[in-house]
Motif scaffolding. Structure first.
Motif, PDB file in Angstrom:
ATOM      1  N   SER A  36       0.841  -1.197   0.000  1.00  0.00           N
ATOM      2  CA  SER A  36       0.000   0.000   0.000  1.00  0.00           C
ATOM      3  C   SER A  36       0.872   1.241   0.000  1.00  0.00           C
ATOM      4  CB  SER A  36      -0.908   0.040   1.239  1.00  0.00           C
ATOM      5  OG  SER A  36      -1.824  -1.013   1.262  1.00  0.00           O
ATOM      6  N   THR A  37       0.323   2.307  -0.533  1.00  0.00           N
ATOM      7  CA  THR A  37       0.937   3.623  -0.419  1.00  0.00           C
ATOM      8  C   THR A  37      -0.175   4.600  -0.078  1.00  0.00           C
ATOM      9  OG1 THR A  37       2.367   5.262  -1.500  1.00  0.00           O
ATOM     10  CG2 THR A  37       0.703   4.204  -2.871  1.00  0.00           C
ATOM     11  N   ALA A  38       0.141   5.875   0.059  1.00  0.00           N
ATOM     12  CA  ALA A  38      -0.880   6.865   0.394  1.00  0.00           C
ATOM     13  C   ALA A  38      -0.585   8.172  -0.334  1.00  0.00           C
ATOM     14  CB  ALA A  38      -0.938   7.086   1.900  1.00  0.00           C
ATOM     15  N   LEU A  39      -1.642   8.934  -0.569  1.00  0.00           N
ATOM     16  CA  LEU A  39      -1.512  10.189  -1.297  1.00  0.00           C
ATOM     17  C   LEU A  39      -1.062  11.317  -0.381  1.00  0.00           C
ATOM     18  CD1 LEU A  39      -3.085   8.602  -3.439  1.00  0.00           C
ATOM     19  CD2 LEU A  39      -4.437  10.653  -3.883  1.00  0.00           C
ATOM     20  N   ASN A  40      -0.337  12.268  -0.985  1.00  0.00           N
ATOM     21  CA  ASN A  40       0.052  13.507  -0.317  1.00  0.00           C
ATOM     22  C   ASN A  40      -0.112  14.656  -1.299  1.00  0.00           C
ATOM     23  OD1 ASN A  40       1.387  12.722   2.438  1.00  0.00           O
ATOM     24  ND2 ASN A  40       2.132  11.227   0.963  1.00  0.00           N
ATOM     25  N   ALA A 120      -0.360   4.880   5.858  1.00  0.00           N
ATOM     26  CA  ALA A 120      -0.853   6.211   6.195  1.00  0.00           C
ATOM     27  C   ALA A 120       0.010   6.924   7.222  1.00  0.00           C
ATOM     28  CB  ALA A 120      -2.289   6.104   6.718  1.00  0.00           C
ATOM     29  N   ILE A 121       1.099   6.292   7.654  1.00  0.00           N
ATOM     30  CA  ILE A 121       1.901   6.862   8.741  1.00  0.00           C
ATOM     31  C   ILE A 121       3.134   7.642   8.284  1.00  0.00           C
ATOM     32  CG2 ILE A 121       3.351   6.250  10.737  1.00  0.00           C
ATOM     33  CD1 ILE A 121       1.348   4.036  11.396  1.00  0.00           C
ATOM     34  N   PRO A 122       4.030   7.102   7.450  1.00  0.00           N
ATOM     35  CA  PRO A 122       5.373   7.713   7.347  1.00  0.00           C
ATOM     36  C   PRO A 122       5.404   9.186   6.979  1.00  0.00           C
ATOM     37  CG  PRO A 122       5.382   5.521   6.390  1.00  0.00           C
ATOM     38  CD  PRO A 122       3.948   5.847   6.681  1.00  0.00           C
ATOM     39  N   GLU A 123       4.860   9.576   5.860  1.00  0.00           N
ATOM     40  CA  GLU A 123       4.984  10.969   5.430  1.00  0.00           C
ATOM     41  C   GLU A 123       4.188  11.905   6.338  1.00  0.00           C
ATOM     42  OE1 GLU A 123       5.945  14.439   3.228  1.00  0.00           O
ATOM     43  OE2 GLU A 123       6.885  12.470   3.312  1.00  0.00           O
ATOM     44  N   ALA A 124       2.930  11.614   6.573  1.00  0.00           N
ATOM     45  CA  ALA A 124       2.081  12.520   7.342  1.00  0.00           C
ATOM     46  C   ALA A 124       2.528  12.621   8.795  1.00  0.00           C
ATOM     47  CB  ALA A 124       0.628  12.051   7.265  1.00  0.00           C
ATOM     48  N   TRP A 125       2.764  11.498   9.431  1.00  0.00           N
ATOM     49  CA  TRP A 125       3.098  11.522  10.853  1.00  0.00           C
ATOM     50  C   TRP A 125       4.507  12.037  11.103  1.00  0.00           C
ATOM     51  CZ3 TRP A 125       0.152  10.256  15.226  1.00  0.00           C
ATOM     52  CH2 TRP A 125      -1.163   9.881  14.949  1.00  0.00           C
ATOM     53  N   LEU A 126       5.440  11.695  10.238  1.00  0.00           N
ATOM     54  CA  LEU A 126       6.797  12.224  10.403  1.00  0.00           C
ATOM     55  C   LEU A 126       6.832  13.720  10.118  1.00  0.00           C
ATOM     56  CD1 LEU A 126       8.787   9.262   8.887  1.00  0.00           C
ATOM     57  CD2 LEU A 126       9.036  10.128  11.211  1.00  0.00           C
ATOM     58  N   THR A 127       6.035  14.180   9.162  1.00  0.00           N
ATOM     59  CA  THR A 127       5.934  15.619   8.922  1.00  0.00           C
ATOM     60  C   THR A 127       5.390  16.322  10.153  1.00  0.00           C
ATOM     61  OG1 THR A 127       5.635  15.408   6.524  1.00  0.00           O
ATOM     62  CG2 THR A 127       4.777  17.400   7.556  1.00  0.00           C
ATOM     63  N   ALA A 128       4.295  15.803  10.701  1.00  0.00           N
ATOM     64  CA  ALA A 128       3.694  16.426  11.884  1.00  0.00           C
ATOM     65  C   ALA A 128       4.651  16.409  13.068  1.00  0.00           C
ATOM     66  CB  ALA A 128       2.391  15.715  12.236  1.00  0.00           C
ATOM     67  N   TYR A 129       5.339  15.288  13.270  1.00  0.00           N
ATOM     68  CA  TYR A 129       6.292  15.184  14.380  1.00  0.00           C
ATOM     69  C   TYR A 129       7.429  16.188  14.196  1.00  0.00           C
ATOM     70  CZ  TYR A 129       9.097  13.005  18.050  1.00  0.00           C
ATOM     71  OH  TYR A 129       9.819  12.775  19.192  1.00  0.00           O
ATOM     72  N   THR A 341     -11.061  13.255   4.810  1.00  0.00           N
ATOM     73  CA  THR A 341     -10.690  13.487   6.200  1.00  0.00           C
ATOM     74  C   THR A 341      -9.722  12.377   6.571  1.00  0.00           C
ATOM     75  OG1 THR A 341     -12.835  14.469   6.737  1.00  0.00           O
ATOM     76  CG2 THR A 341     -11.496  13.667   8.572  1.00  0.00           C
ATOM     77  N   GLY A 342      -8.460  12.708   6.705  1.00  0.00           N
ATOM     78  CA  GLY A 342      -7.433  11.700   6.896  1.00  0.00           C
ATOM     79  C   GLY A 342      -6.815  11.286   5.575  1.00  0.00           C
ATOM     80  N   LYS A 343      -6.172  10.141   5.578  1.00  0.00           N
ATOM     81  CA  LYS A 343      -5.356   9.716   4.447  1.00  0.00           C
ATOM     82  C   LYS A 343      -6.152   8.947   3.397  1.00  0.00           C
ATOM     83  CE  LYS A 343      -1.318   9.816   4.306  1.00  0.00           C
ATOM     84  NZ  LYS A 343      -0.370  10.769   3.676  1.00  0.00           N
ATOM     85  N   ILE A 344      -5.752   9.135   2.155  1.00  0.00           N
ATOM     86  CA  ILE A 344      -6.258   8.356   1.021  1.00  0.00           C
ATOM     87  C   ILE A 344      -5.205   7.312   0.693  1.00  0.00           C
ATOM     88  CG2 ILE A 344      -6.980   8.426  -1.391  1.00  0.00           C
ATOM     89  CD1 ILE A 344      -7.702  11.411  -0.917  1.00  0.00           C
ATOM     90  N   VAL A 345      -5.586   6.052   0.801  1.00  0.00           N
ATOM     91  CA  VAL A 345      -4.658   4.933   0.656  1.00  0.00           C
ATOM     92  C   VAL A 345      -4.855   4.262  -0.698  1.00  0.00           C
ATOM     93  CG1 VAL A 345      -4.076   2.640   1.564  1.00  0.00           C
ATOM     94  CG2 VAL A 345      -4.463   4.558   3.127  1.00  0.00           C
ATOM     95  N   ILE A 346      -3.746   3.816  -1.284  1.00  0.00           N
ATOM     96  CA  ILE A 346      -3.762   3.092  -2.560  1.00  0.00           C
ATOM     97  C   ILE A 346      -3.268   1.676  -2.321  1.00  0.00           C
ATOM     98  CG2 ILE A 346      -2.935   3.029  -4.939  1.00  0.00           C
ATOM     99  CD1 ILE A 346      -4.678   5.470  -4.227  1.00  0.00           C
ATOM    100  N   ASP A 347      -4.082   0.706  -2.702  1.00  0.00           N
ATOM    101  CA  ASP A 347      -3.725  -0.705  -2.557  1.00  0.00           C
ATOM    102  C   ASP A 347      -3.146  -1.253  -3.852  1.00  0.00           C
ATOM    103  OD1 ASP A 347      -4.109  -1.402   0.032  1.00  0.00           O
ATOM    104  OD2 ASP A 347      -6.058  -2.348  -0.252  1.00  0.00           O
TER     105      ASP A 347
END
Length: 361
Positions: A36-40, A120-129, A341-347
Motif C-alpha cells: 500500500s501507499t498513500a496520497l500527499n 498512512a503513517i510515514p509521510e504525514a506523521w513524520l511531517t507532523a512530528y 478526512t485523513g489519508k487516502i490509501v492506494i492498494d
C-alpha cells in the motif's frame, strides 16, 4: 515491475500504469515489495509539474509505502530479513510494485496494524512530528493551532500535540472534519468558512477553555487572550493576517505549505517583530538523508510505541478511503476536491495479473 507514471504534466488523466525497470537496492538500502501507499499534496503538485523530485530521487510519485522486505542492499547493518513487515519514508517511488529506501528511513510495522494503516503513517506523521518537535519546539502546555485539521498531517498533528502535553485547537472547512478533530483530542475547533478563527483562538485563551468544553486545569496558566504558542500553517497567504492576530508573543509560526497562495500584503514583518514572533518553514522532502534518519529515529522511539493499544495515549492513523491502484486518477481527484478526512490509501494487487492501462478517471 509496474508503476504509476506521469508522461506529461497535467490532471489526473495523465497518470499511467506501465512497466518500468525494477530498482536495485544501493548500499545501505532496503528493497520493499509494496502492498500500500498513500496520497500527499506533494503528489498532486508533482503530477502538475510544480514540484519536481529532489536530485537523485525517483521520478515516480509516492512519498510513503508499506510492504515487506524483498531484498537487502550491500552495507545494510540492521537485522532485517526478507518478509519483514515494514513502512518507509520516501523521496519518491511509492506508486510502484517495488521501491528502495535507505535503511534508516524504514520502520517495522506495529504488529496489530494493517498494511493500509501503516502506509498512512510515514509521510504525514513524520511531517507532523518534525513540525511540532524539530521546528516548532513544542512544550507541555503550549496552545497549538493546527490548520487543515482534516488532512493527514492535521489528524496526526492533533494526536501528537496531545502526546506532547500541548493543547491543540484546529481549523477546518466542514463540521465533519471538526468533529473528527475533536474525537482525536482537539480542545476546540473553528470553521474558517463561517467564522474568524483568530477571534475564536483569542477567546479560547481568554476564557481558559471553558466555552470550548476544555477542563479548566488545562489552561489555568493562560493569560487573557494571549493567543497560540505554535501555529502549524499549510495555508500561507490567505491566512496571514488572522495567523498574526492569533500568534502569542514569542510564538512560533511554522509554515509548511501554501494552499492559500504566497502573496502577502501589509506590514507582516513589523507585526511579527512587535510580537517577537518566529516565522519558521520546512519542506521535509528536500531535507538531507541524515536529517530524515534522525527524524525517523526520534519518531520510532517517542511516538511509534503509542500505536499499540498497550500504551496510552493510543495513536491511530485516520484513513478516509482506499482505492485500488487502477483507480489512482479517481483518488487524485478525490484529494483535489478536498473531500478527504485523513489519508487516502492506494492498494497494490498482484501486478502479475495486470497489464499496462490508461488510468483516466
Amino acid at each position: 515491475m509496474l508503476a504509476v507514471c506521469v508522461d506529461a504534466p497535467g490532471g489526473p488523466e495523465k497518470l499511467l500504469l506501465r512497466s518500468v525497470p525494477r530498482p536495485n537496492p544501493k548500499d545501505g538500502e532496503i528493497l520493499i515489495r509494496v502492498h500500500s501507499t498513500a496520497l500527499n499534496r506533494a503528489d498532486l503538485l508533482q503530477r502538475r509539474g510544480l514540484y519536481p523530485a529532489p536530485q537523485g530521487a525517483s521520478e515516480i510519485l509516492g512519498l510513503e509505502a508499506s510492504g515487506v522486505v524483498a531484498d537487502l542492499g550491500p552495507g545494510v547493518k540492521g537485522c532485517w530479513r526478507p518478509g519483514d513487515r515494514v513502512m518507509a519514508l520516501l523521496s519518491g517511488g511509492g506508486y510502484a510494485e517495488f521501491v528502495s529506501a535507505p535503511e534508516a528511513h524504514v520502520m517495522l510495522i506495529p504488529s496489530h496494524l494493517s498494511f493500509q494503516q501503516a502506509s498512512a503513517i510515514p509521510e504525514a506523521w513524520l511531517t507532523a512530528y518534525q513540525l511540532l518537535h524539530f521546528v516548532g519546539q513544542v512544550k507541555p502546555g503550549d496552545v497549538v493551532v493546527v490548520h487543515a485539521a482534516g488532512s493527514g498531517v492535521g489528524t496526526a498533528a492533533v494526536q501528537l500535540a496531545r502526546l506532547a502535553g500541548a493543547i491543540p485547537i484546529v481549523t477546518a472547512g466542514s463540521p465533519e472534519k471538526l468533529r473528527k478533530a475533536e474525537e482525536l483530542g482537539a480542545a476546540a475547533g473553528f470553521n474558517y468558512k463561517q467564522e474568524d478563527f483568530s477571534e475564536g483562538i483569542l477567546l479560547f485563551t481568554e476564557v481558559k477553555g471553558m466555552a470550548c468544553g476544555t477542563k479548566t486545569s488545562e489552561l489555568e496558566w493562560v493569560s487573557p487572550g494571549r493567543g497560540a504558542d505554535v501555529i502549524l500553517d499549510c495555508i500561507a497567504g490567505a491566512n496571514w493576517e488572522k495567523n498574526m492576530r492569533s500568534l502569542a508573543t514569542d510564538g512560533r509560526w511554522v509554515l509548511y505549505g501554501a494552499l492559500g497562495g504566497c502573496p502577502v500584503n501589509g506590514d507582516l514583518l513589523g507585526k511579527l517583530l512587535a510580537k517577537r514572533g518566529q516565522l519558521l518553514s520546512s519542506l521535509l522532502r528536500s531535507c538531507s538523508l541524515q536529517y530524515k534518519a534522525e527524524l525517523v529515529k526520534a519518531f520510532t522511539e517517542k511516538a511509534l510505541p503509542h500505536f499499540s493499544p498497550d500504551l496510552l495515549p493510543v495513536l491511530r492513523p485516520v484513513i478516509d478511503s482506499v482505492f485500488a491502484v487502477e483507480r489512482i486518477a479517481e483518488a487524485h481527484s478525490h484529494m483535489e476536491a478536498n473531500r478527504n478526512t485523513g489519508k487516502i490509501v492506494i492498494d497494490f494487487p498482484d501486478f502479475q495479473s495486470l497489464k499496462s492501462v490508461n488510468l483516466d478517471a
